[in-house]
Structure formats: C-alpha cells, structure tokens
Design an enzyme around this catalytic site. Structure first.
Site, mmCIF file in Angstrom:
data_model
loop_
_atom_site.group_PDB
_atom_site.id
_atom_site.type_symbol
_atom_site.label_atom_id
_atom_site.label_comp_id
_atom_site.label_asym_id
_atom_site.label_seq_id
_atom_site.Cartn_x
_atom_site.Cartn_y
_atom_site.Cartn_z
ATOM 1 N N GLY A 71 8.988 53.468 -36.153
ATOM 2 C CA GLY A 71 7.849 53.877 -35.344
ATOM 3 C C GLY A 71 6.531 53.684 -36.068
ATOM 4 O O GLY A 71 5.516 53.316 -35.456
ATOM 5 N N ASN A 150 5.138 66.005 -31.999
ATOM 6 C CA ASN A 150 6.399 66.151 -32.727
ATOM 7 C C ASN A 150 6.642 67.576 -33.214
ATOM 8 O O ASN A 150 7.780 67.966 -33.469
ATOM 9 C CB ASN A 150 6.434 65.192 -33.915
ATOM 10 C CG ASN A 150 5.178 65.246 -34.750
ATOM 11 O OD1 ASN A 150 4.098 64.912 -34.278
ATOM 12 N ND2 ASN A 150 5.305 65.668 -36.004
ATOM 13 N N SER A 198 11.132 55.012 -31.961
ATOM 14 C CA SER A 198 11.912 54.936 -33.196
ATOM 15 C C SER A 198 13.358 55.285 -32.905
ATOM 16 O O SER A 198 13.646 56.312 -32.282
ATOM 17 C CB SER A 198 11.338 55.897 -34.241
ATOM 18 O OG SER A 198 12.038 55.801 -35.454
ATOM 19 N N CYS A 324 7.418 64.168 -42.263
ATOM 20 C CA CYS A 324 6.519 63.267 -43.000
ATOM 21 C C CYS A 324 5.405 64.013 -43.720
ATOM 22 O O CYS A 324 4.634 63.411 -44.465
ATOM 23 C CB CYS A 324 5.922 62.228 -42.057
ATOM 24 S SG CYS A 324 7.167 61.097 -41.404
#
Length: 384
Positions: A71, A150, A198, A324
C-alpha cells in the site's frame, strides 16, 4: 495459552485457501510470466485471472489494476505521479489523520517547495468539506484522503471529496487499505482517480499491493525499467503473491456480508460491554460512520502500553494504533487531531476483528480487560 488475535488492521492471517492457491507457484509453476514459452505462459494466465478477481472486488476494469509491492508504494506512486503530470501545480491536500505512508511523504515534499494543506477533523474524526472547498485552488495537483481511518475505523466521504477535486481540475487519490474487503466499493460508478490497497489487510500475504488507476487518468510510473504492468510498474511480477491476492479478493467478496453483520455485531457487543463495566471509557470516533470491524476504546488515567502488555500476558493481541507508528511515546496523531484529551489518548486501545474472530474471543476480552484497567488505575495517582 490460546492466542486471541484482535489486531487485524495491522495485518491479517493468510487464509488457508489463499495459501493453497499460491503454493504451486513457488516450486512447481515458477516460470516468469513475461517468458514466451508455455511454462511462463501458464503463469501469465493465472496473473490475468488474479487481476480480474481484484478488479471484480473493486468494480473496476482489469486494465485499471496495477500490482505493486504494498500500500505504501501505491500511495507514493499515486501522489508522485500527479505531481509529475501537473509540474506547474505545487499544492497538495491531505488530512491530519492519514496513514504515515501518505502523511510522511507529503511532509517530505514540503522540503522540495510543495505547499501541503492538512485538513482537520472534528472530535468524532469527521472531515469538514467546507474546509476542503476553501483550501483547494487552481494550483492543487492532487487531493489524497483515506477511505477509512486505520485507527478509529471512521469512514470518510471520499465521493464528495473526489467531486470537489474534479471540479477544480485536481486528481483524487484515496488510501483504501483498510476499507477494501470490508465495505462495498464500485469504481465504475465512482469519481475516484486512484486507489491504494494492500493484500495483507485482507488475508493475503505481505508484500503485495495494488494501485487502481482509472482508465484515461494520466500517469507517470514510479518504478521504471521493464514493460511489466503495461509499462506502469517495472519489475518481475511477484506471481505467487499476485495469485494469492486474487484469491483473497474473491473470498473477500463472498465474506463481505459476514463482515457487516456477524463481525459488526461482535464489535458492537465488545464496545457496549466494556463501556458498561469500565467507568471513564469512551469510543474514539463513536459518533461517525465506521468500518464494521474496528473499535478504538479510550480509558482515562491509564497507559495504553501497560494495558497491551497485560493483555498480551493473557494471550490477547491488540494495539494502541497504527503498527507503522508503534514505538513512539507520543499519543496517536489521529487522536490528537480529533482533540481527544491527553489522558484518554494515552490510554486508547484498538481492537480490530476479522472473519476469523469468534464470540469466545470477544468474551475473553470482556472478562480480562476490566480487572487490568482497575489494577492499573489503582496504581496510578490519577486513577484513584
């Protein structure tokens, strides 16, 4: 100790049917799809099939699908392409709550002279479209707004955003990594120019992604070299992963009703029970339209990292936000943008479910989490 995995927005398990689909393409059918002989040709047919399966899930044409490594690459390719297509335009619009794949890139581009506008969100994580209308101008090359957040699962009005961008002559890109496979998408009736997804978010392996590129939208490739992907993304195709993603998309299409009924019901029960048992708790983004699998729950006067460690000791896997950005001691940039109080932001936990989640998993969290929060609050001078 039974593993209870509720961190599916970070990554998902590979579906066994997906693994079986990809397995022969490691050691048996290992030909290069660009080769002219029959051995490579049979692999090319499976890649074509996978492309059609991905397109079907998105309501797109097969030729609009570009396979990438992830992604993040898709996000970078979309934004950088728009800037090359419109070299005279030096303005980018995004939001304060984007994934680092978009936000870090945009902030880095300011060092090269680009002007970046980061749109705000309200305390439920919703965009103000009037702010977008005020920010966009004839110098705007691209607007990049995620489809669903997210961390909170909040769904953004991407079609309205795309229409505003189109009216001003800007391209529109959406990072739909969390949305694909969970809610219905139909690019045929959409104004979206580019979309990222993704594979490892929908039960395919890590290392495979897609950039949807609407037919007719100008594009400058991010990866150059060979002729692969219609000269839009060079490099020998990761055939086993592409084939796996195709199968995962086919399965996602058949599982979407389950995501929006059974999985959503489990998510709702988890939130309801935790709020009923644990005082001084709240749902981040609870007032907005959200993905059916995502619950971001904030607990006052405790540290989220401590909660996660104690949950992990019980075999329960959750997160404090994006994988992340893990390792940062700062509260989530998403929750800060929403104006979540500091005492809540530090104590926020994200539970993200999948079609493999069971009622027993939810029961375990409801049983184990309240005493953990009480124990931590008893140790804290702020929680007494």
């Amino acid at each position: 100790m039974k593993e209870i995995y509720l961190d599916n927005n970070a990554t998902t398990r590979v579906d066994e049917a997906v693994f079986e689909e990809m397995r022969p393409y490691f050691c048996e059918l290992y030909g290069n799809p660009s080769s002219m002989h029959f051995f490579g040709g049979q692999v090319q047919k499976k890649v074509d099939e996978a492309r059609s399966r991905v397109a079907a899930l998105l309501g797109a044409l097969p030729e609009e699908i570009i396979f990438t490594a992830c992604g993040t690459e898709s996000d970078n390719a979309a934004i950088r392409s728009a800037l090359e297509v419109f070299p005279e335009k030096r303005h980018i619009i995004t939001t304060r709550v984007e994934h680092p794949a978009v936000l870090t890139l945009c902030r880095n581009l300011t060092k090269k002279g680009y002007r970046v506008t980061e749109l705000n969100v309200d305390n439920a994580g919703r965009l103000d479209l009037d702010e977008l209308k005020s920010a966009i101008d004839d110098n705007t090359a691209i607007v990049s707004v995620m489809y669903a957040n997210n961390e909170t699962g909040v769904i953004f009005p991407v079609e309205e955003v795309a229409a505003i961008a189109k009216e001003k002559g800007a391209l529109f890109h959406t990072d739909a990594v969390q949305a694909v496979g969970k809610i219905p998408l139909n690019m045929a009736s959409s104004s979206i120019d580019m979309l990222s997804l993704s594979g490892h978010k929908l039960h395919a392996p890590k290392g495979i992604g897609v950039l949807y590129l609407r037919k007719g939208v100008p594009f400058r490739p991010f990866m150059v070299g060979g002729h692969q992907e219609r000269n839009r993304r060079a490099g020998t195709e990761s055939t086993s992963s592409i084939i796996a993603l195709g199968k995962a998309c086919e399965l996602a299409a058949t599982s979407m009703d389950d995501e929006n009924t059974r999985v959503k019901a489990m998510r709702d029960r988890l939130e309801k029970e935790l709020l009923a048992i644990i005082p001084d708790a709240r749902i981040n983004g609870g007032g907005a339209d959200r993905l059916p699998n995502t619950a971001s729950v904030a607990f006052e006067f405790v540290e989220g990292e401590a909660i996660l460690l104690l949950l992990s000791e019980k075999g329960i896997c959750a997160s404090s936000g994006s994988a992340c950005t893990s390792g940062s001691l700062e509260p989530s940039h998403v929750l800060r943008a929403m104006g979540v109080p500091f005492t809540c932001a530090h104590g926020s936990i994200r539970f993200s479910l999948s079609r493999f989640t069971t009622d027993d998993d939810i029961d375990a969290v409801i049983r184990e989490l309240p005493p953990i929060v009480k124990r931590l609050r008893d140790m804290s001078p702020f929680g007494r």
